[in-house]
Motif scaffolding. Structure first.
Motif, PDB file in Angstrom:
ATOM      1  N   LEU A 242       0.837  -1.203   0.000  1.00  0.00           N
ATOM      2  CA  LEU A 242       0.000   0.000   0.000  1.00  0.00           C
ATOM      3  C   LEU A 242       0.873   1.256   0.000  1.00  0.00           C
ATOM      4  CD1 LEU A 242      -3.048   0.792   0.147  1.00  0.00           C
ATOM      5  CD2 LEU A 242      -2.675   1.200   2.575  1.00  0.00           C
ATOM      6  N   TYR A 243       1.907   1.219   0.798  1.00  0.00           N
ATOM      7  CA  TYR A 243       2.792   2.399   0.919  1.00  0.00           C
ATOM      8  C   TYR A 243       3.548   2.649  -0.383  1.00  0.00           C
ATOM      9  CZ  TYR A 243       5.668   5.769   3.487  1.00  0.00           C
ATOM     10  OH  TYR A 243       6.269   6.911   3.943  1.00  0.00           O
ATOM     11  N   MET A 244       4.145   1.574  -0.925  1.00  0.00           N
ATOM     12  CA  MET A 244       4.945   1.729  -2.150  1.00  0.00           C
ATOM     13  C   MET A 244       4.116   2.195  -3.324  1.00  0.00           C
ATOM     14  SD  MET A 244       7.567  -1.489  -2.320  1.00  0.00           S
ATOM     15  CE  MET A 244       6.304  -2.627  -2.821  1.00  0.00           C
TER      16      MET A 244
ATOM     17  N   GLY B 110       4.248  11.803  -8.753  1.00  0.00           N
ATOM     18  CA  GLY B 110       4.636  10.475  -9.229  1.00  0.00           C
ATOM     19  C   GLY B 110       3.494   9.481  -9.049  1.00  0.00           C
ATOM     20  N   LEU B 111       3.563   8.394  -9.800  1.00  0.00           N
ATOM     21  CA  LEU B 111       2.463   7.423  -9.765  1.00  0.00           C
ATOM     22  C   LEU B 111       2.248   6.860  -8.366  1.00  0.00           C
ATOM     23  CD1 LEU B 111       2.932   5.398 -13.066  1.00  0.00           C
ATOM     24  CD2 LEU B 111       1.178   7.083 -12.533  1.00  0.00           C
ATOM     25  N   SER B 112       3.300   6.780  -7.578  1.00  0.00           N
ATOM     26  CA  SER B 112       3.152   6.301  -6.194  1.00  0.00           C
ATOM     27  C   SER B 112       3.371   7.450  -5.203  1.00  0.00           C
ATOM     28  CB  SER B 112       4.140   5.164  -5.911  1.00  0.00           C
ATOM     29  OG  SER B 112       3.919   4.083  -6.783  1.00  0.00           O
ATOM     30  N   LYS B 113       3.043   8.657  -5.645  1.00  0.00           N
ATOM     31  CA  LYS B 113       3.214   9.863  -4.816  1.00  0.00           C
ATOM     32  C   LYS B 113       4.663  10.061  -4.366  1.00  0.00           C
ATOM     33  CE  LYS B 113      -0.302   8.988  -1.806  1.00  0.00           C
ATOM     34  NZ  LYS B 113      -1.421   9.159  -0.902  1.00  0.00           N
ATOM     35  N   GLY B 114       5.584   9.493  -5.127  1.00  0.00           N
ATOM     36  CA  GLY B 114       6.999   9.644  -4.773  1.00  0.00           C
ATOM     37  C   GLY B 114       7.479   8.660  -3.718  1.00  0.00           C
ATOM     38  N   PRO B 326       6.865  19.483  -6.879  1.00  0.00           N
ATOM     39  CA  PRO B 326       7.454  19.454  -5.529  1.00  0.00           C
ATOM     40  C   PRO B 326       7.607  18.037  -4.967  1.00  0.00           C
ATOM     41  CG  PRO B 326       5.230  20.345  -5.462  1.00  0.00           C
ATOM     42  CD  PRO B 326       5.556  20.127  -6.902  1.00  0.00           C
ATOM     43  N   GLU B 327       8.485  17.922  -4.011  1.00  0.00           N
ATOM     44  CA  GLU B 327       8.612  16.665  -3.284  1.00  0.00           C
ATOM     45  C   GLU B 327       7.314  16.430  -2.506  1.00  0.00           C
ATOM     46  OE1 GLU B 327      12.337  17.439  -1.127  1.00  0.00           O
ATOM     47  OE2 GLU B 327      13.223  15.815  -2.317  1.00  0.00           O
TER      48      GLU B 327
END
Lengths: 467, 341
Positions: A242-244, B110-114, B326-327
């Motif tokens: 979930l985190y990744m 990013g696709l995974s929020k970074g 932004p990060e």
């Protein structure tokens, strides 16, 4: 004209030698053409052109040592680009950050508190557990073994949700190595109750993949000792998913089976993994003692969208407890249960630790010690609040578990009590654990390796200064 | 049975019987492969500038594999899962290049929020399940995706990629066994790029014909020219059809090649420069495709140049976004650990 910059070839590279130019001024280059060779302490690497164009001025001579990363090493005139156009924007704000300057110089630091230069991490969100549901007035209590309770929990959830299925070794035709899945094949059929080959790593991963795709697998390990073959899939694939994925893909799966020492099965089959799994963010870890908790928490686990490691105990399977007879008995994950209220000392235990703690409590109460006994039930998230509140009242704390002492659940409790209730303590926290040895086979040695009731009593006597 | 399938495949791929593409297919494949190539070159450059950190595994050279396979799959229905060399898969499956690049730079868009990085990106919508960093883990996970397909009867196929290195992991064979035992709809794509990090196939594998690694489970397999997108698509159609029709798993070994090192910090001392150069000169999937299109009159030099400009614009836009976004907010440190109750 974009600059060609000295590249970093690894995350740790800061400078390198520009050993050789493979192009000269005026050459036409295409993407992928090798422009230069650079050397670091680790390797010789090639610098390739990214844009098509004509090589302008070479800014760094070949053979130059210690060229800092991101230094312009040449100009490139890009095809079709207006030569007067401004140079490609340097990645200013987003450029790799300068390595943090060391703090204030030593002399200054001596006389004052060191300055914190890194931005502090935001505080962790507080975990607040829900309370157990209120039972209806005069609810009927039925006697049930832990085995029956687990079996009922699975059967009820299998009836409730078509996405739930059970897989593992001997779970179907054989009716479960420990008969926890007895009768499930007959009711739900071979599509949903699935015998696997002996292939823990593979079926744990298969289960996680099925969970990604929206199913809700219950993966039974014949014992958690065998789950070591699969621990990579449990931690790297399920817990972190979930985190990744930034919250996009979850792995709603339950890994369950007996954990800890059985009897006379020696070192490889007698290990408590509670502390191991409780270490992992992204997992819920549940280790019930009573049949009622086994039932209510397994149902909650199967409904959870977070992956759950559900640690049972073979010796407790046959123990009988009272379970409330209600339609849908679901307990909150992450809530400890106060098994007995008291004011002299707090005993914190879980799973088999509760058996020793309960027997010790009976003797201690008879001797006039008013014990407060807490059954953690869930090990992650850990219900600190209940423990801390109790210790603030009693000022003394003893933990009981079968696992090894180093990095144990008791160690974690001791640390949290020290951090959050130090001023309330009248004695150091004491841990009663399994001995720090692989489990021996010989009956006498095995008995010594496990905790016992007398050790719990001795610890309580020590923290209450009664010895 | 396995051997028979391989023999059939060899016949299908004889030089006199190439599976030709229509003009439209040639163009689509060329465009997809070029997007991967230019995107990855840009990623390599941005890595050099320090904008991308950690590990970064580029797909340059292997573009035809994921392009041909995705052409044979049903987009949005069939699931795909791979290891850490995953940028190309996402681009071809239709994920936003800006989101992919911004994940490489660890930014909020990013696709995974970074929070995943180069090796960890996913999309439920596009049925892409990563982006997995542990070599071989995706073989079991992908088999699980196929299990879910069979359980729900949704008719999807799991396309599970792994490399020649992963092909020596134990769980791959645990997965093969269960996949055939239960006839799960999974196509295993073994991307054989000849080197598991720095160790060549010959130095790591007792048998080097990976297409036959399923033989003891009765899983048919074929070796495919993974540098020719037409061959890839053709073989993938056969394999996917086999899996979708309920006949169980299928193995395609894609004979491919990566031009770059294993990751950005790989000096590639384990192979000769000549090997890389001759591979690029003679077998490059994009050059082959371009040459075919020019010969067949599907495209001319002017249109090629336009296409190049279009692709570069997409990549530049992605790079700009990934540089300026932004990060992630520091509060993201604590989100997405547990599913919302």
């Amino acid at each position: 004209m974009p600059n060609i910059l000295m590249p970093a070839l690894s995350p740790t590279m800061e400078e390198g030698k520009l050993s050789k130019w493979l192009v000269k001024e005026g050459d036409t280059v295409s993407p992928g053409d090798v422009l230069a060779e650079i050397e670091t302490d680790k390797a010789t690497m090639e610098v390739e052109a990214v844009d098509a164009g004509t090589v302008g001025k070479l800014l760094v001579e070949e053979g130059t040592d210690a060229v800092k990363v991101n230094t312009p090493i040449a100009f490139l005139a890009v095809e079709g680009e207006d030569e007067a156009a401004p140079a490609e924007k340097a990645p200013d704000a987003a450029a790799p950050k300068e390595s943090e300057q060391p703090g204030p110089d030593a002399a200054e630091a001596k006389s004052s508190q060191p300055t914190i230069t890194e931005k502090a991490a935001p505080a962790a969100p507080q975990f607040t557990a829900e309370s157990d549901p209120d039972l209806p007035e005069g609810v009927e209590m039925v006697e049930m073994t832990v085995r029956q309770a687990l079996n009922e929990a699975m059967a009820e959830e299998l009836r409730r949700d078509e996405r739930v299925f059970v897989m593992g070794e001997e779970v179907a035709e054989y009716q479960g190595a420990y008969k926890i899945t007895q009768g499930l094949l007959q009711e739900f059929g071979a599509r949903r109750i699935i015998d696997t080959p002996i292939t823990e790593h593979g079926f744990a991963g298969l289960g996680v993949g099925a969970a990604f795709a929206g199913l809700r697998p219950i993966v039974e390990f014949m014992t958690f000792n065998f789950a070591m073959q699969a621990i990579d899939q449990i931690i790297n694939s399920a817990a972190k998913q979930l985190y990744m994925s930034g919250g996009q893909v979850s792995a709603p799966i339950v890994f369950r089976g007996p954990n800890g020492a059985a009897a006379r099965v020696a070192a490889q089959h007698s290990q408590d993994y509670s502390a191991w799994y409780s270490h992992i963010p992204g997992l819920y870890v549940i280790a019930p003692y009573s049949a009622a908790d086994a039932k209510g928490l397994l149902k909650a686990a199967i409904r959870s969208d977070t992956p759950v490691v559900f640690l049972e105990n073979e010796i407790l399977y046959g123990q009988t407890f009272e379970v409330p007879k209600v339609d849908d008995y679901v307990l909150p994950i992450g809530k400890a249960r106060i098994a007995r209220k008291g004011k002299d000392v707090t005993i914190v235990a879980y799973s088999m630790g509760m058996r020793y703690a309960t027997q010790a409590t009976e003797k201690l109460v008879a001797a006039g010690v008013d014990v407060e006994l807490i059954d953690l039930r869930t090990l992650r998230p850990l219900d600190s609040a209940t423990v801390i509140e109790s210790v603030k009242k009693t000022g003394r704390c003893v933990t009981v578990e079968e696992g090894w002492p180093q990095g144990s659940i008791g160690s974690e409790i001791a640390a949290r009590v020290m951090e959050e209730a130090f001023d309330y303590l009248d004695a150091p926290v004491m841990r009663v654990t399994g001995k720090d040895v692989p489990m021996p086979y010989a009956a006498n040695l095995e008995k010594l390796a496990l905790p016992n009731v007398d050790e719990v009593i001795a610890a309580v006597n020590a923290v209450t200064y009664r010895s | 049975m396995a051997r028979k399938a391989a023999a059939n495949a060899a016949k299908n791929q004889s030089p006199t019987n190439f599976p030709e593409f229509t003009a439209e297919e040639e163009l689509q494949a060329y465009r997809d492969m070029l997007l991967i190539r230019r995107f990855e070159e840009k990623a390599g450059q941005m890595y050099g500038m320090g904008l991308i950190g950690g590990f970064c595994h580029l797909y340059i050279g292997q573009e035809a594999v994921v392009t041909g396979i995705t052409m044979a799959s049903e987009k949005g229905k069939d699931a795909q899962i791979t290891g850490y060399r995953d940028h190309g898969h996402m681009l071809v499956m239709g994920l936003d290049p800006k989101g992919v690049m911004a994940e490489l730079t660890g930014r909020q868009g990013g696709l995974s929020k970074g929070k995943g990085g180069s090796m960890h990106m996913f999309s439920n919508e596009h049925r892409f399940y990563g982006g997995n960093g542990i070599v071989g883990a995706q073989a079991s996970l992908g088999t699980g995706l196929a299990f879910a397909s069979k359980y729900t009867g949704d008719g999807s196929v799991s396309i599970t990629y792994f490399g020649d290195g992963a092909a020596n992991q134990g769980q791959v064979y645990e997965s093969f066994n269960m996949a055939k035992l239960w006839n799960l709809p999974v196509v295993y794509i073994i991307e054989n790029n000849r080197y598991a990090m720095g160790t060549s196939v010959e130095r790591s594998s007792a048998t080097t014909d990976f297409s036959q690694r399923g033989a003891s489970f009765d899983i048919p397999g074929e070796q495919v020219d993974g540098m020719d997108v037409r061959m890839v698509r053709d073989a993938a159609r056969r394999a996917i059809e086999h899996a979708r029709s309920g006949k169980g798993p299928y193995i395609l070994e894609m004979m491919t090649y990566r031009y770059r090192g294993h990751s950005m910090s790989d000096p590639a001392k384990y192979r000769s420069k000549d090997e890389v150069t001759s591979m690029r000169a003679e077998r490059d999937p994009i050059e082959q495709s371009k040459k075919r299109m020019l010969e067949r009159g599907i495209i001319d030099e002017a249109r090629l140049k336009e296409l190049e400009t279009e692709i570069r614009a997409i990549v530049t836009e992605a790079a700009d976004f990934a540089t300026n976004d932004p990060e992630p907010d520091t509060a993201e440190l604590w989100t997405d650990i547990y599913a919302p109750a």
